[in-house]
Design an enzyme around this catalytic site. Structure first.
Site, PDB file in Angstrom:
ATOM      1  N   HIS A 450       6.751 -14.888  35.503  1.00 45.80           N
ATOM      2  CA  HIS A 450       7.789 -15.815  35.413  1.00 45.80           C
ATOM      3  C   HIS A 450       8.340 -15.927  33.861  1.00 45.80           C
ATOM      4  CE1 HIS A 450       5.743 -18.026  39.022  1.00 45.80           C
ATOM      5  NE2 HIS A 450       6.315 -16.930  39.422  1.00 45.80           N
TER       6      HIS A 450
HETATM    7  C1  LIG Z   1       6.183  -9.073  41.052  1.00 42.85           C
HETATM    8  C2  LIG Z   1       7.196 -10.313  40.796  1.00 42.85           C
HETATM    9  C3  LIG Z   1       6.879 -11.370  41.731  1.00 42.85           C
HETATM   10  C4  LIG Z   1       7.822 -12.405  41.587  1.00 42.85           C
HETATM   11  N1  LIG Z   1       7.644 -13.440  42.252  1.00 42.85           N
HETATM   12  C5  LIG Z   1       8.024 -14.541  42.351  1.00 42.85           C
HETATM   13  C6  LIG Z   1       8.095 -15.386  43.438  1.00 42.85           C
HETATM   14  O1  LIG Z   1       7.453 -15.479  44.428  1.00 42.85           O
HETATM   15  N2  LIG Z   1       8.945 -16.612  43.334  1.00 42.85           N
HETATM   16  C7  LIG Z   1      10.040 -16.712  42.332  1.00 42.85           C
HETATM   17  O2  LIG Z   1      10.723 -17.699  42.197  1.00 42.85           O
HETATM   18  N3  LIG Z   1       9.845 -15.953  41.553  1.00 42.85           N
HETATM   19  C8  LIG Z   1       9.076 -14.667  41.387  1.00 42.85           C
HETATM   20  N4  LIG Z   1       9.361 -13.929  40.516  1.00 42.85           N
HETATM   21  C9  LIG Z   1      10.255 -14.065  39.455  1.00 42.85           C
HETATM   22  C10 LIG Z   1      11.642 -13.805  39.646  1.00 42.85           C
HETATM   23  O3  LIG Z   1      12.005 -12.792  40.211  1.00 42.85           O
HETATM   24  C11 LIG Z   1      12.588 -13.590  38.321  1.00 42.85           C
HETATM   25  O4  LIG Z   1      12.234 -14.850  37.403  1.00 42.85           O
HETATM   26  C12 LIG Z   1      14.005 -13.655  38.543  1.00 42.85           C
HETATM   27  O5  LIG Z   1      14.420 -12.591  39.355  1.00 42.85           O
HETATM   28  C13 LIG Z   1      14.631 -13.560  37.362  1.00 42.85           C
HETATM   29  O6  LIG Z   1      15.890 -13.385  37.349  1.00 42.85           O
HETATM   30  P1  LIG Z   1      17.012 -12.906  36.293  1.00 42.85           P
HETATM   31  O7  LIG Z   1      18.218 -12.674  36.779  1.00 42.85           O
HETATM   32  O8  LIG Z   1      16.850 -13.584  34.875  1.00 42.85           O
HETATM   33  O9  LIG Z   1      16.472 -11.522  35.905  1.00 42.85           O
HETATM   34  P2  LIG Z   1      16.274 -10.351  36.673  1.00 42.85           P
HETATM   35  O10 LIG Z   1      16.500 -10.261  38.296  1.00 42.85           O
HETATM   36  O11 LIG Z   1      15.237  -9.403  36.312  1.00 42.85           O
HETATM   37  O12 LIG Z   1      17.571  -9.175  36.409  1.00 42.85           O
HETATM   38  C14 LIG Z   1      17.952  -8.676  35.316  1.00 42.85           C
HETATM   39  C15 LIG Z   1      18.640  -7.409  35.399  1.00 42.85           C
HETATM   40  O13 LIG Z   1      19.360  -6.875  34.503  1.00 42.85           O
HETATM   41  C16 LIG Z   1      19.196  -5.632  34.285  1.00 42.85           C
HETATM   42  N5  LIG Z   1      19.235  -4.978  32.827  1.00 42.85           N
HETATM   43  C17 LIG Z   1      18.392  -5.175  32.002  1.00 42.85           C
HETATM   44  N6  LIG Z   1      18.650  -4.689  31.009  1.00 42.85           N
HETATM   45  C18 LIG Z   1      19.903  -4.385  31.070  1.00 42.85           C
HETATM   46  C19 LIG Z   1      20.793  -3.659  30.264  1.00 42.85           C
HETATM   47  N7  LIG Z   1      20.582  -3.249  28.897  1.00 42.85           N
HETATM   48  N8  LIG Z   1      22.085  -3.029  30.816  1.00 42.85           N
HETATM   49  C20 LIG Z   1      22.194  -3.109  32.186  1.00 42.85           C
HETATM   50  N9  LIG Z   1      21.313  -3.811  33.068  1.00 42.85           N
HETATM   51  C21 LIG Z   1      20.282  -4.342  32.429  1.00 42.85           C
HETATM   52  C22 LIG Z   1      17.714  -5.376  34.933  1.00 42.85           C
HETATM   53  O14 LIG Z   1      17.797  -4.010  35.429  1.00 42.85           O
HETATM   54  C23 LIG Z   1      17.942  -6.235  35.933  1.00 42.85           C
HETATM   55  O15 LIG Z   1      18.605  -5.896  37.328  1.00 42.85           O
HETATM   56  C24 LIG Z   1       8.621 -12.730  40.579  1.00 42.85           C
HETATM   57  C25 LIG Z   1       8.828 -11.557  39.709  1.00 42.85           C
HETATM   58  C26 LIG Z   1       8.205 -10.482  39.823  1.00 42.85           C
HETATM   59  C27 LIG Z   1       8.600  -9.106  39.040  1.00 42.85           C
END
Ligand SMILES: Cc1cc2nc3c(=O)[nH]c(=O)nc-3n(C[C@H](O)[C@H](O)[C@H](O)COP(=O)(O)OP(=O)(O)OC[C@H]3O[C@@H](n4cnc5c(N)ncnc54)[C@H](O)[C@@H]3O)c2cc1C
Length: 509
Positions: A450
């Site tokens: 997280h």
């Molecule tokens: C193994 C695992 C288990 C988890 N379990 C849970 C759970 O059970 N419940 C829960 O609530 N949360 C869980 N989480 C956490 C949750 O998935 C994340 O906190 C959430 O998805 C974050 O969302 P976000 O939009 O901030 O980032 P992300 O979903 O990580 O999205 C960021 C996106 O930006 C893209 N990106 C990054 N840099 C660039 C760039 N320079 N150019 C273009 N694209 C780029 C990436 O490829 C990605 O697709 C888990 C995470 C993992 C990895």
């Protein structure tokens, strides 16, 4: 290649998928969504039981921390989705908004518009609960939330009974207000399959929208800044430089990707940028700072007296939030968490019994006080990143982790689990002293996945984004993802990230 949009969203992860749908509802705006990864092609992603096996596959950024002095100098692997759907394609599917009081810190940071009450419509708008058991639940949002019933493992039922016998209240689920108590996990699963944010929000009717363009395999390298505005974004697409212009730029690249993009563009702490050979354009001392994450101890493992049936859900079926000073009713936000895994779950390097012959109780701290940071080592997208979460650096975290371990043991050894427990095998009965418990914790504390907080939102001038999520120093750039979180909520953070994106897009209407 040259593209132009009204709104450009960088990153098709949990937040980016929500934004693509919501911003393109206004048919007069041309919306672009660029993602470094590709559309999911691996059938294992949809299988809830396969989630632990997805890590380190080609669509995982597979980051690594620097060695952590308080976790036996271990380097921790950090999975992050590099795929349409982002980390929601890899996550463990638990849907926990957090305790309502968790958001008091958000309100203090950004004002009334970030209180739990203000965020509640955003949570509800995103969700579609399988059973509408509380007026706070969302009923017709894009994201399905499954409340398991008969599928819950008998081992987990016994663990829940043990928690209740020790004083923890029974909760209807994790999203009905109170969080301290026992209940099976609410899961973003439908018909036995994972529903990522891409599945939920980028549905066929959205993909048909003429004003929405999704560009995959397109990694953004940096922002082009002129006179306090981002005039374009430079990205790499099929090995060529793509020049993308937009009136409004929204960084949704996640808690690692968004601060990195800012720093590679010259926005960040002056000294850190200088060390990386990046010219500082806007000094913003907290970019990449305030890094927070939950840790879980993997784990307090028990050899079973009888075969442990395979989980019908996603292995880790029940988070139990508790107040460590009073196992029972917590007043306000809980400080520790347990989780029952219907399998042996153990950190690298430790011995575990074979699958089917053991169960595990994980344990952790809900509001860690250690704060880490991340910095790039150079200006290019291939330059390594230094990720230093400073795990367990704060004495509070170490002391509270000990309490969490003792609570795990209290549940694991309770008579309600007699039918399942043969003996504790990790750490084993010899580990009793404070010192031995601390050593065990240092060897098994592992990320709960997280990371957040690296582009902190706040009304104060030092915050990276203001309460409208606008990057300080830039007129037309915003950060909308896990990095804006000022203080980590009690639970897994995906539900909160989705709510941030829903809340922000609604504020534009
Ligand atoms: C193994 C695992 C288990 C988890 N379990 C849970 C759970 O059970 N419940 C829960 O609530 N949360 C869980 N989480 C956490 C949750 O998935 C994340 O906190 C959430 O998805 C974050 O969302 P976000 O939009 O901030 O980032 P992300 O979903 O990580 O999205 C960021 C996106 O930006 C893209 N990106 C990054 N840099 C660039 C760039 N320079 N150019 C273009 N694209 C780029 C990436 O490829 C990605 O697709 C888990 C995470 C993992 C990895």
């Amino acid at each position: 290649m040259k593209l132009h949009f009204d709104d450009l969203i960088i990153g098709a992860g949990s937040a980016g998928c929500v934004l693509a749908r919501r911003l393109s509802e206004d048919g007069s705006r041309r919306v672009g969504l660029v993602e470094a990864g590709h559309w999911p092609g691996d059938p294992d992603i949809a299988d809830p039981l396969k989630w632990p096996a997805l890590q380190n596959r080609p669509y995982d950024w597979a980051y690594r921390t620097v060695p952590q002095p308080f976790t036996a100098n271990r380097i921790h692997g950090w999975s992050r989705g590099c795929i349409v759907g982002g980390s929601s394609c890899l996550h463990a599917m638990a849907h926990v908004r957090g305790h309502p009081t968790d958001f008091d810190a958000w309100r203090e940071a950004g004002g009334e518009s970030w209180s739990y009450e203000a965020l509640l419509p955003a949570f509800r708008r995103s969700e579609s609960f399988s059973a509408f058991t509380h007026s706070w639940h969302g009923a017709d949002g894009p994201l399905p939330v499954h409340l398991p019933d008969e599928e819950v493992s008998p081992v987990v039922r016994a663990y829940i009974a043990a928690g209740q016998a020790l004083g923890a209240p029974a909760l209807p689920d994790h999203n009905s207000g109170d969080l301290a108590g026992t209940t099976p996990n609410s899961l973003t699963i439908r018909n036995g399959r994972r529903v990522s944010l891409a599945d939920a929000y980028l549905t066929p009717d959205i993909l048909d929208r003429e004003n929405l363009t999704i560009v995959t395999g397109c990694e953004t390298e940096r922002l082009v800044i002129e006179g306090g505005r981002v005039t374009a974004v430079l990205a790499v697409l099929d090995g060529e430089t793509a020049h993308i212009e937009a009136n409004r730029i929204i960084l949704s690249a996640g808690a690692i990707g968004s601060p990195l993009l800012l720093m590679r563009s010259g926005i960040g702490p002056q000294e850190a940028l200088k060390r990386a050979g990046i010219a500082c354009r806007i000094e913003s001392s907290e970019v990449g700072e305030n890094l927070q994450d939950h840790l879980l101890g993997l784990g307090n493992v028990y050899r079973a007296r009888q075969p442990v049936p395979v989980s019908q859900l996603q292995h880790s079926e029940s988070l139990m939030y508790l107040n460590s000073d009073d196992f029972g009713r917590a007043d306000g936000s809980p400080d520790i968490v347990l989780a029952c895994v219907v399998a042996p779950s153990i950190a690298d390097g430790l011995q575990a019994p074979p699958f089917g012959s053991a169960f595990t109780i994980l344990f952790g701290v809900t509001h860690p006080r250690s704060r880490g940071r991340l910095v790039p080592t150079g200006p290019g997208r291939n330059d390594p990143i230094i990720i230093d979460p400073r795990y367990l650096e704060h004495e509070y975290d170490r002391a509270t982790f000990r309490k969490a371990f003792r609570a795990a043991r209290a549940v694991g050894h309770h008579p309600a689990l007699d039918a399942w427990r043969a003996e504790e095998v990790q750490p084993g009965s010899a580990v009793q002293s404070e010192r031995d418990i601390d050593d065990f914790i240092a060897r098994v504390a592992s990320t709960h996945h997280h990371p957040c907080g690296t582009c902190r939102m706040g009304s104060d001038g030092a915050s990276v984004v203001d309460p409208d999520l606008r990057v300080r120093g830039l007129d037309n750039a915003y950060v909308v993802d896990a990095s804006i979180i000022p203080r980590i909520p009690s639970g897994p953070i995906n539900a909160a990230v989705v709510a941030i994106a829903e809340h922000w897009s609604a504020s534009l209407r």
